[in-house]
Design an enzyme around this catalytic site. Structure first.
Site: not given
Length: 444
Positions: A133, A199, A226, A252, A274, A277, A341-342, A375, A429, A434
């Site tokens: 995306y 969508q 977003n 961001s 930023q 953005h 994030e940054h 970036d 166990e 096993h």
């Protein structure tokens, strides 16, 4: 000139609850109406397929889904529409991104013998399909296309499906900025789908048949977006058998740590880079000096007035913070609590603080390491975790598009040595089947 309207915070005056509140993300990111609408879109696309995708595209973007084939002719036209220097810059950025991700591609380990005759190793394989995306609502983020599609290509992903919102600029004849087409070509894509929002995530999740072709269901979804896109990825991932997702990659974020020696104009420019953005973006300034905060916020106000995206930046600054801390150790504590994030560290001897940072998507060390360089063209992907995701997740890398497996080989001698141990532990166990499976190897 008045200083920009950051919310000012004296960190030493806060208790633990106050500190968490001071660093809270914007509330609109998790608003109930976002969740409800996204759920309705996913349910509709699951029930009606491509027809639902088309209806939502027409309703929200005023344009139907469209597939742009990345052909030599299309690419030539797109390059011709760009100034040569712009096309060259795209090529250089793509080269740097490819170099970095090829160099950091995971490699199979050698066999490791833990017991004589028992050897294991880890091998890496590309995932089968990836949905990419690429945001593009108010600005064509062709850089995000490079930062996703090239690492996927380096990893060897078989099917890469890239989607991006259609351009609202009537000058773009194909419904997309020519730089996006050039970026797709640089990344080796064969097509670009013009679909945005929840969508688009729904189409990548369920697979749909559209007028221009088929979008296959993808194994893993990647990319920032977003609040609607971030919520759609979250809900898609929660579906039974739903796709994996890279990380929470919403609006961001940038935190800038400064001291008395920092350059106010550089810190201000980075904060605004930023803020412009998205109205939902969040920027935080952390400083050991009240006077430095004043200088920087005054500089922010001077610079913002000259920005073409001034209105967007001002909306973002409604959620901005300016945090006064006692010392740089405390600044690092603030950064780790927020997990940005940054993170830009613009102090003297900035490299000495890096070891104290435990949670950040990307760190930019010193005044010359502009977040903008990362970036676009430094090499590492700029698709990074937001909303505190950096506490446990890293940014997109070649490994993000791969999966690893352990491979174990055992000789008869190795089985004889290890089977009794495994059988004893299995019985401890209460798993007798096993134990018997191990016994059969140990009897050889």
């Amino acid at each position: 000139m008045a200083a920009a309207a950051f919310k000012r915070i004296d960190w030493a005056s806060l208790d633990d609850a106050g500190k968490r509140e001071a660093l809270a993300r914007p509330a609109q990111r998790t608003a109930a109406d976002v969740s409800d609408v996204v759920r309705a879109i996913l349910d509709d696309v699951r029930a009606r397929g491509g027809a639902a995708v088309t209806d939502w595209c027409l309703k929200l973007d005023k344009a139907p889904p469209r597939r742009i084939a990345i052909t030599p002719a299309t690419v030539a036209d797109a390059r011709a529409a760009l100034p040569p220097a712009d096309a060259r810059a795209l090529t250089i950025a793509a080269e740097n991104i490819r170099i970095f991700h090829q160099a950091t591609r995971p490699e199979d380990t050698p066999f490791i013998e833990t017991t004589p005759g028992v050897r294991s190793k880890r091998v890496w394989r590309p995932i089968r399909s990836a949905g990419l995306y690429v945001p593009g609502g108010t600005a064509p983020l062709f850089s995000s296309l490079l930062m996703l599609a090239i690492p996927a290509q380096v990893a060897g992903v078989g099917s890469r499906v890239a989607v991006t919102p259609p351009s609202k600029d009537p000058a773009h004849a194909l419904g997309v900025h020519p730089a996006m087409i050039v970026a797709a070509a640089e990344a080796g894509l064969d097509a670009l789908w013009l679909i945005g929002g929840a969508q688009a995530i729904a189409a990548l999740t369920f697979g749909v048949e559209l007028e221009d072709g088929i979008i296959p269901a993808c194994d893993k979804l990647f990319g920032p977006g977003n609040a609607w896109v971030a919520e759609a990825k979250k809900q898609a991932n929660a579906l039974p058998g739903g796709p994996a997702v890279d990380m929470p990659a919403g609006p961001s974020e940038l935190m800038v740590i400064v001291d008395r020696d920092s350059a106010p104009e550089i810190a201000a420019a980075d904060l605004l880079s930023q803020a412009e953005h998205d109205a939902d973006a969040q920027v935080i300034l952390v400083s050991t000096s009240r006077a430095t905060i004043d200088y920087i916020l005054t500089e922010v106000e001077a610079q913002i007035a000259t920005l073409p995206r001034e209105a967007v930046a001002r909306a973002s600054l409604a959620e901005a913070r300016a945090v006064l801390v006692r010392d740089l150790d405390t600044a690092c504590e603030v950064a780790n609590l927020y997990a940005p994030e940054h993170l830009a560290i613009q102090v003297e001897y900035a490299d000495e603080l890096v070891d104290q940072i435990q949670a950040a998507g990307a760190i930019f060390v010193g005044r010359w390491a502009a977040e903008t360089l990362g970036d676009y063209a430094a090499g590492p992907s700029h698709v990074l975790p937001t909303d505190g995701g950096a506490r446990t997740l890293g940014g997109v890398a070649t490994a993000s598009f791969m999966t690893s497996m352990s491979v174990q080989t055992v000789t008869e001698t190795g089985a004889a040595r290890l089977a009794p141990i495994a059988a004893r532990l299995a019985r401890l166990e209460g798993l007798e089947a096993h134990a018997r499976a191990a016994d059969l190897r140990g009897e050889g």
